[in-house]
Write an enzyme that holds these catalytic residues in place. Structure first.
Site, mmCIF file in Angstrom:
data_model
loop_
_atom_site.group_PDB
_atom_site.id
_atom_site.type_symbol
_atom_site.label_atom_id
_atom_site.label_comp_id
_atom_site.label_asym_id
_atom_site.label_seq_id
_atom_site.Cartn_x
_atom_site.Cartn_y
_atom_site.Cartn_z
ATOM 1 N N THR A 59 0.855 -1.180 0.000
ATOM 2 C CA THR A 59 0.000 0.000 0.000
ATOM 3 C C THR A 59 0.890 1.227 0.000
ATOM 4 O O THR A 59 1.654 1.449 0.938
ATOM 5 C CB THR A 59 -0.905 0.019 1.248
ATOM 6 O OG1 THR A 59 -1.708 -1.166 1.264
ATOM 7 C CG2 THR A 59 -1.817 1.226 1.230
ATOM 8 N N ASP A 192 12.414 8.809 -9.274
ATOM 9 C CA ASP A 192 12.213 8.469 -7.856
ATOM 10 C C ASP A 192 13.001 7.205 -7.522
ATOM 11 O O ASP A 192 12.546 6.352 -6.766
ATOM 12 C CB ASP A 192 10.729 8.266 -7.542
ATOM 13 C CG ASP A 192 10.455 8.267 -6.032
ATOM 14 O OD1 ASP A 192 11.284 8.819 -5.276
ATOM 15 O OD2 ASP A 192 9.428 7.710 -5.619
ATOM 16 N N ASP A 208 7.821 1.039 -9.900
ATOM 17 C CA ASP A 208 7.162 2.333 -9.655
ATOM 18 C C ASP A 208 7.654 3.416 -10.609
ATOM 19 O O ASP A 208 8.338 4.354 -10.217
ATOM 20 C CB ASP A 208 7.366 2.773 -8.206
ATOM 21 C CG ASP A 208 6.600 1.918 -7.219
ATOM 22 O OD1 ASP A 208 5.682 1.199 -7.665
ATOM 23 O OD2 ASP A 208 6.908 1.954 -6.019
#
Length: 264
Positions: A59, A192, A208
Site C-alpha cells: 500500500t 524516484d 514504480d
C-alpha cells in the site's frame, strides 16, 4: 438498494468474478474499489487478463498493489486510488510530457493519465533492456503487470536485503547499467529511484515508474541528479566507492568503456 457499504463491495466483486481474499484485506481496500474501478476490473476479467484478485501486497501513497491470477499464473494488479491520490504532486511529472499534453487537470483524468504513463514508461524501459515488471495492460486506473516473486510472496525491496547482498559492487554496476539504458535507449529518467523503488530477486528490478519523465521534461535534469544521489548514498553505505559526479558523467557519456556512445 444496498445499505451495507462493505457488503455491497463484496457482492460487486463477486459479480465481477474478482475474489477478495478476506475481510482484513477489505479494510485496506476501502476507497480502492469504487464503482468505476470495479467496472474496469470487470472489463479486464471479461478479456481474461484477470481471473481472480487476491490480497494486498503493498500500500503506497497513491496506489495499492494486489496479487492476482490470470489464465497462465501469477500477476500483479496495481490500482491507483482516485479519491485519495495526491494529483497535484502527479501534475508536476505529467505537465511538460508531450504524450499527455491534452489531459484535463482534474483529479480523475490526472490519475488515469498517470496509470497510462506508468504502462508506457515500463514498456519503454523493458524495450531498452532495463529489468522491470513486464507491463501487460492498463484500464482506467488499473495497471496489470508481471508478478515478481513466487507463490504469492513478492520479491523484497533492495532496502530490505541490503545486508544480504553478496556482491554490492556488482549490484551497483547492474543498477547503473540500467540507469544508462534508461537514459540513452528509453530516453527516460526514473525520477524516484532509490532502494525503496528497486526490488531484488537475484538481480535488481526497477519498479514504480509512474513518475518517470522523458529527457525533454523541464525537470528531468533535477530528477536525474536526485536519482544519482540516492543510489550513490545507498551503495556508499555498503562500502562501494562511488561519487555523484562520477556516476553522472558515466551515465551521460554512455558508460565507462564507451565514452563516444551517443544518446539514443
Amino acid at each position: 438498494m444496498c445499505r451495507n457499504r462493505r457488503g455491497c463491495q463484496i457482492r460487486r466483486a463477486e459479480r465481477l468474478r474478482i475474489r477478495i481474499k478476506d475481510s482484513d484485506d477489505l479494510k485496506v481496500e476501502e476507497g480502492v474499489f469504487d464503482v468505476p474501478t470495479l467496472k474496469a476490473l470487470y472489463r479486464l476479467s471479461n478479456k481474461k487478463f484477470i481471473r481472480s484478485l487476491g490480497g494486498v501486497m503493498s500500500t503506497g501513497k497513491e496506489a495499492n498493489v494486489f496479487h492476482a491470477l490470470d489464465e497462465k499464473g501469477e500477476i500483479a494488479v496495481k490500482i491507483y486510488r482516485i479519491t485519495t491520490s495526491d494529483f497535484r504532486a502527479m501534475q508536476e511529472y505529467i505537465t511538460g510530457d508531450p504524450r499527455f499534453k491534452s489531459i484535463k487537470h482534474d483529479k480523475k483524468d490526472i490519475v488515469i493519465a498517470w496509470t497510462k504513463k506508468e504502462l508506457r514508461n515500463l514498456m519503454r524501459a523493458h524495450d531498452a533492456g532495463v529489468r522491470v515488471p513486464m507491463p501487460i495492460i492498463s484500464e482506467r486506473n488499473v495497471l496489470v503487470m508481471e508478478f515478481i516473486g513466487k507463490d504469492g510472496i513478492h520479491a523484497p525491496l533492495l532496502k530490505e536485503v541490503a545486508s544480504e547482498i553478496e556482491d554490492p559492487v556488482g549490484t551497483y554496476e547492474k543498477i547503473t547499467e540500467y540507469m544508462r539504458l534508461l537514459y540513452h535507449k528509453a530516453g527516460l529518467v526514473h525520477a524516484d529511484l532509490s532502494e525503496y523503488n528497486i526490488m531484488y530477486y537475484g538481480e535488481p528490478i526497477f519498479i514504480d515508474m509512474g513518475q518517470s519523465v522523458l529527457l525533454s521534461h523541464p525537470h528531468a535534469e533535477e530528477f536525474f541528479v536526485r536519482d544519482v544521489g540516492n543510489i550513490v548514498r545507498f551503495f556508499r553505505k555498503l562500502g562501494v566507492e562511488c561519487s555523484e559526479e562520477g556516476l553522472i558523467a558515466e551515465i551521460k557519456r554512455g558508460g565507462k568503456d564507451d565514452p563516444h556512445q551517443s544518446a539514443g
